[in-house]
Write a protein that holds these residues in place. Structure first.
Motif, PDB file in Angstrom:
ATOM      1  N   UNK B 143      23.820 -48.114   7.771  1.00  0.00           N
ATOM      2  CA  UNK B 143      22.423 -48.180   8.421  1.00  0.00           C
ATOM      3  C   UNK B 143      21.735 -47.349   9.512  1.00  0.00           C
ATOM      4  N   UNK B 144      22.786 -48.185  10.224  1.00  0.00           N
ATOM      5  CA  UNK B 144      22.745 -47.498  12.018  1.00  0.00           C
ATOM      6  C   UNK B 144      23.821 -45.386  12.173  1.00  0.00           C
ATOM      7  N   UNK B 145      24.926 -45.542  11.338  1.00  0.00           N
ATOM      8  CA  UNK B 145      24.974 -44.408  11.531  1.00  0.00           C
ATOM      9  C   UNK B 145      24.176 -43.272  10.474  1.00  0.00           C
ATOM     10  N   UNK B 146      23.955 -43.720   9.283  1.00  0.00           N
ATOM     11  CA  UNK B 146      23.064 -42.555   8.144  1.00  0.00           C
ATOM     12  C   UNK B 146      22.115 -42.679   8.738  1.00  0.00           C
ATOM     13  N   UNK B 147      21.110 -43.696   9.377  1.00  0.00           N
ATOM     14  CA  UNK B 147      20.002 -43.247  10.039  1.00  0.00           C
ATOM     15  C   UNK B 147      19.003 -41.608  10.917  1.00  0.00           C
ATOM     16  N   UNK B 165      16.055 -34.172  10.486  1.00  0.00           N
ATOM     17  CA  UNK B 165      17.309 -35.058  10.340  1.00  0.00           C
ATOM     18  C   UNK B 165      17.554 -34.953   8.661  1.00  0.00           C
ATOM     19  N   UNK B 166      18.837 -35.294   8.165  1.00  0.00           N
ATOM     20  CA  UNK B 166      19.159 -35.517   7.637  1.00  0.00           C
ATOM     21  C   UNK B 166      19.161 -36.169   6.325  1.00  0.00           C
ATOM     22  N   UNK B 167      17.634 -36.579   5.221  1.00  0.00           N
ATOM     23  CA  UNK B 167      17.034 -37.744   5.181  1.00  0.00           C
ATOM     24  C   UNK B 167      17.928 -38.583   4.267  1.00  0.00           C
ATOM     25  N   UNK B 168      19.024 -37.525   3.531  1.00  0.00           N
ATOM     26  CA  UNK B 168      19.390 -37.615   2.259  1.00  0.00           C
ATOM     27  C   UNK B 168      20.408 -39.427   2.708  1.00  0.00           C
ATOM     28  N   UNK B 170      20.480 -41.662   4.495  1.00  0.00           N
ATOM     29  CA  UNK B 170      20.435 -43.038   4.138  1.00  0.00           C
ATOM     30  C   UNK B 170      18.795 -43.771   3.128  1.00  0.00           C
ATOM     31  N   UNK B 171      19.425 -44.265   2.726  1.00  0.00           N
ATOM     32  CA  UNK B 171      18.138 -45.265   1.597  1.00  0.00           C
ATOM     33  C   UNK B 171      18.792 -43.782   0.335  1.00  0.00           C
ATOM     34  N   UNK B 172      20.190 -43.603  -0.049  1.00  0.00           N
ATOM     35  CA  UNK B 172      20.558 -42.809  -1.538  1.00  0.00           C
ATOM     36  C   UNK B 172      20.945 -43.802  -1.781  1.00  0.00           C
ATOM     37  N   UNK B 173      21.243 -42.681  -2.961  1.00  0.00           N
ATOM     38  CA  UNK B 173      23.202 -42.817  -4.066  1.00  0.00           C
ATOM     39  C   UNK B 173      23.716 -42.723  -2.582  1.00  0.00           C
ATOM     40  N   UNK B 174      23.645 -42.035  -2.048  1.00  0.00           N
ATOM     41  CA  UNK B 174      25.042 -41.560  -0.944  1.00  0.00           C
ATOM     42  C   UNK B 174      25.320 -42.708  -0.103  1.00  0.00           C
ATOM     43  N   UNK B 175      24.471 -43.613   0.527  1.00  0.00           N
ATOM     44  CA  UNK B 175      24.474 -44.215   1.725  1.00  0.00           C
ATOM     45  C   UNK B 175      25.138 -45.315   0.794  1.00  0.00           C
ATOM     46  N   UNK B 176      24.629 -45.468  -0.202  1.00  0.00           N
ATOM     47  CA  UNK B 176      24.648 -47.104  -1.013  1.00  0.00           C
ATOM     48  C   UNK B 176      26.225 -46.878  -1.158  1.00  0.00           C
ATOM     49  N   UNK B 177      26.910 -45.820  -1.656  1.00  0.00           N
ATOM     50  CA  UNK B 177      28.200 -46.197  -2.077  1.00  0.00           C
ATOM     51  C   UNK B 177      29.403 -45.909  -0.760  1.00  0.00           C
ATOM     52  N   UNK B 178      28.577 -45.185  -0.137  1.00  0.00           N
ATOM     53  CA  UNK B 178      29.820 -44.817   0.962  1.00  0.00           C
ATOM     54  C   UNK B 178      29.826 -46.709   1.535  1.00  0.00           C
ATOM     55  N   UNK B 249      19.452 -52.643  -2.411  1.00  0.00           N
ATOM     56  CA  UNK B 249      18.235 -53.118  -2.067  1.00  0.00           C
ATOM     57  C   UNK B 249      18.078 -52.608   0.058  1.00  0.00           C
ATOM     58  N   UNK B 250      18.772 -52.807   0.475  1.00  0.00           N
ATOM     59  CA  UNK B 250      19.161 -52.889   2.018  1.00  0.00           C
ATOM     60  C   UNK B 250      19.070 -50.798   1.868  1.00  0.00           C
ATOM     61  N   UNK B 251      20.099 -49.942   1.573  1.00  0.00           N
ATOM     62  CA  UNK B 251      20.007 -48.674   1.743  1.00  0.00           C
ATOM     63  C   UNK B 251      19.957 -47.862   1.069  1.00  0.00           C
ATOM     64  N   UNK B 252      19.459 -48.489  -0.594  1.00  0.00           N
ATOM     65  CA  UNK B 252      18.990 -47.963  -1.796  1.00  0.00           C
ATOM     66  C   UNK B 252      17.890 -46.289  -1.760  1.00  0.00           C
ATOM     67  N   UNK B 253      17.043 -47.375  -1.355  1.00  0.00           N
ATOM     68  CA  UNK B 253      15.985 -46.640  -1.177  1.00  0.00           C
ATOM     69  C   UNK B 253      15.269 -46.417  -2.760  1.00  0.00           C
ATOM     70  N   UNK B 254      14.786 -44.895  -3.589  1.00  0.00           N
ATOM     71  CA  UNK B 254      14.470 -45.371  -4.346  1.00  0.00           C
ATOM     72  C   UNK B 254      15.441 -46.332  -5.285  1.00  0.00           C
TER      73      UNK B 254
END
Lengths: 357, 311
Positions: B143-147, B165-168, B170-178, B249-254
């Motif tokens: 979360x810190x790295x991608x925020x 900042x690139x919104x996608x 964090x709080x996206x599929x991308x951040x969950x999967x990484x 829950x913590x990184x997935x956003x929608x």
């Protein structure tokens, strides 16, 4: 072009460790050549350099007239039979043998014909649908031979192929390998540490020691005319006796602890201390009698082993300072002499192998 | 039989086999059973029995935190007719698929390097070091790295590569999967390393010797022979990632509502255990379907062992 392989100035080092040092070797077309030596002598490294699994540190590898030093294993016209077979367990016997041909995009009907022919050669044509786990050690060995030979390699490399088999099958497979060699007329390079295998199989034997070639020759030459102490000891059993040649003892004379013998050296020999290799079967033995004839000397039997087709005596000679092994051929009705018996021994100085000490 | 025969080497032949059969228990088998008992008991008490209870409960009904025994498939019907279940399943399957695929694909060359190219285990240990930090710490680290004010965004902004900042990230599929890939990587690496260790270098050399280049050897020898560990590495991470509900829950956003979270909610907040049980068993069925599909795909691609290529 009569040579299958020409190696010039091949050396291999791993860091500070030298596995092979400056080896020159020529393998003639259609011969069976064995690389023989104790473990760590470099024989496996040499074979792996021919196969392409190892890069030589220096030197040139010519296979079938073509410089192959920098070719990858898959580009070389050689095939290998691995010590532990390395048959693919996920394929059956037919598909294992067909592996190489399929990679060469051989037509299907040709593959079928060639694979069956190869399996017939090793007498396993009825096993083509077996899985590898269903084969015995000897059968797996045959499949490994078929898988390599089906590609018609310029040279077949065999890496201690019989080491994993038990003694009985090993003798049978030796004869099989000889038969297959005759039927395929392919050059065989065979690695082994077993001098019996080497003698039975080879046209020529390459004896290796500590990363260098000790001697190359036919089995009989290696046995009767070893050029080094190592070679003399490696083949069969022998007595190594220290002595003096020439000088004080006189030209063409060898002084041994149990007598002086006339010996015409086959190679130029410096006067001085020598080691003499005396094969046990060149010594003859009889119960001690009154006088000693020319070339005879006295001894006392220390122990005897009757092995059926031969009797081996250990005899103390030269006043008990030296033991000699002596091998006799028993005949029906002949009696083995008991330990403690006084005997007279006779040697054949012309069969001595005299080596500089 | 073996142990008995060894202890009585004198007994030979058919007539001797009668007393042998009456001689008591095979010692070898007995010690095997004894060794297997503790883990077996553990599994029976803490996994098999609760699973059966849960399965039975999935046919019960519920009224505010109380379960009422029944024999109804209403819970299954209700789950399968709710679009929310399919939405969550879609998110879970994507998490599972991408995490398992990426972890396995990234681990494979590393495992190859560890097994065939180096004699040291340094790389393996290095990969396992991440296990020394807790799961949550790693999630928050990402979360810190991608925020939006995180390392990546602020660096990119500083170099003037991006304005906003690139919104996608964090709080996206991308951040969950990484994050899930980072968490699962040591598992897949260990499984693949142990799988490759069974494939001695001889087989690779035999393939090269018969004319196989690197790519041929990979497809015709290594993958079919390592088939079991590849499948287990994929399925292991697939199941863990697809049923995970903390990271989403913590990184997935929608995309936070995974099937795992849906099920957990039935047990924690809603209090409808029978419904949660039914959902859990449906998810299990989906996992089995994925497993069967994976095996089918590998078989169709000739990457599974046991196929004959001749007639």
């Amino acid at each position: 072009m009569t040579n299958s392989i020409e190696l010039t100035g091949i050396s291999k080092s791993y860091g500070s460790l030298t596995a092979l040092g400056k080896v020159d070797l020529t393998v003639k077309r259609n011969e069976i050549l064995t690389l023989l030596g104790p473990s760590g002598c470099g024989k496996t490294t040499l074979m792996r350099i021919i196969a392409g699994f190892e890069q030589p540190t220096t030197g040139k590898v010519v296979i079938d007239g073509k410089d192959s030093t920098s070719l990858a294993p898959e580009q070389r016209p050689v095939n290998m039979v691995f010590q532990k077979y390395a048959l693919f367990p996920h394929l059956d016997v037919f598909d294992n043998v067909a592996f190489g041909l399929r990679l060469k995009k051989t037509p299907k009907d040709v593959i079928k014909r060639e694979v069956i022919k190869a399996l017939e050669l090793v007498q396993l044509e009825t096993y083509k649908n077996r899985w590898i786990s269903e084969l015995s050690g000897g059968q797996a060995q045959r499949v490994a031979l078929a898988r390599a030979l089906v590609n018609r390699p310029a040279v077949l490399l065999l890496d201690e192929p019989l080491a994993a088999l038990d003694l009985k099958i090993r003798h049978h497979m030796l004869n099989e390998i000889k038969r297959i060699h005759e039927e395929t007329s392919t050059t065989f390079v065979y690695v082994t540490h077993d001098q019996d295998e080497a003698m039975i199989l080879s046209d020529r034997v390459v004896l290796l020691n500590k990363g260098g070639i000790e001697q190359i020759g036919g089995p009989e030459e290696m046995y009767w005319s070893p050029r080094t102490l190592f070679a003399a000891k490696f083949f069969g059993d022998t007595n190594i006796v220290g002595g003096t040649y020439g000088a004080s003892t006189g030209e063409g004379q060898i002084q041994l602890p149990f007598g002086r013998f006339a010996h015409a050296p086959k190679v130029a020999l410096q006067a001085g201390p020598v080691n003499v290799s005396i094969r046990p079967e060149t010594l003859s033995l009889a119960p001690a009698h009154g006088h000693l004839a020319e070339g005879e000397f006295l001894g006392k039997v220390k122990d005897t082993s009757f092995i059926g087709n031969r009797v081996i005596y250990r005899v103390a000679v030269a006043g008990g300072t030296l033991d000699l092994k002596c091998q006799q051929l028993p005949t029906p009705g002949s009696h083995t002499l008991p330990p403690g018996a006084d005997v007279s021994l006779k040697c054949k100085p012309e069969s001595f192998v005299v080596l500089p000490a | 039989m073996n142990a008995v025969n060894q202890s009585k080497p004198v007994v030979v032949g058919a007539e001797a086999s009668v007393p042998i059969k009456t001689v008591s228990i095979d010692k070898k088998a007995l010690s095997g059973y004894l060794l297997a008992t503790p883990p077996l008991l553990f599994l029976i008490i803490f996994f098999l029995v609760p699973s059966i209870l849960l399965f039975v409960a999935s046919f019960w009904t519920s009224k505010t935190f109380t379960m009422i025994p029944a024999a109804t498939i209403a819970n299954y019907a209700r789950t399968l007719s709710a679009s929310g279940f399919y939405d969550s399943l879609w998110i879970s399957m994507q998490n599972g698929f991408w995490t398992a695929t990426l972890s396995t694909v990234i681990s494979a060359p590393v495992a190859y390097y560890i097994v065939y190219k180096t004699r040291s285990n340094a790389v393996l240990y290095l990969a396992l070091v991440s296990w020394f930090s807790s799961y949550l710490v790693r999630v928050y680290a990402w979360r810190t790295i991608l925020g939006t004010t995180g390392v990546i965004n602020s660096t990119l902004q500083q170099f003037g590569i991006i304005d906003q900042p690139l919104e996608w990230l964090v709080f996206s599929k991308f951040s969950v999967i990484i994050t899930l890939v980072h968490i699962m990587l040591p598992f897949t690496l260990l499984l693949l390393v142990s799988g490759l260790r069974d494939i001695k270098k001889d087989y690779l050399e035999a393939s090269a010797d018969l004319g196989g280049g690197g790519f041929t050897t990979l497809w015709k020898v290594i993958i079919p022979m390592a088939h079991k560990s590849i499948v287990s590495s994929f399925m292991f991470t697939f199941v863990l990632a697809a049923s995970d509900y903390i990271t989403p829950q913590l990184l997935g956003g929608r995309d936070a509502m995974t099937t795992g979270l849906l099920i957990a909610n039935q047990f924690r907040s809603v209090g409808n255990w029978p419904l949660g049980a039914a959902m859990a068993y449906l998810l299990l069925a989906v996992f089995m379907l994925v497993y069967a599909t994976l095996l089918g795909v590998l078989r169709a691609a000739n990457l599974a062992p046991g196929k004959r290529y001749h007639d």
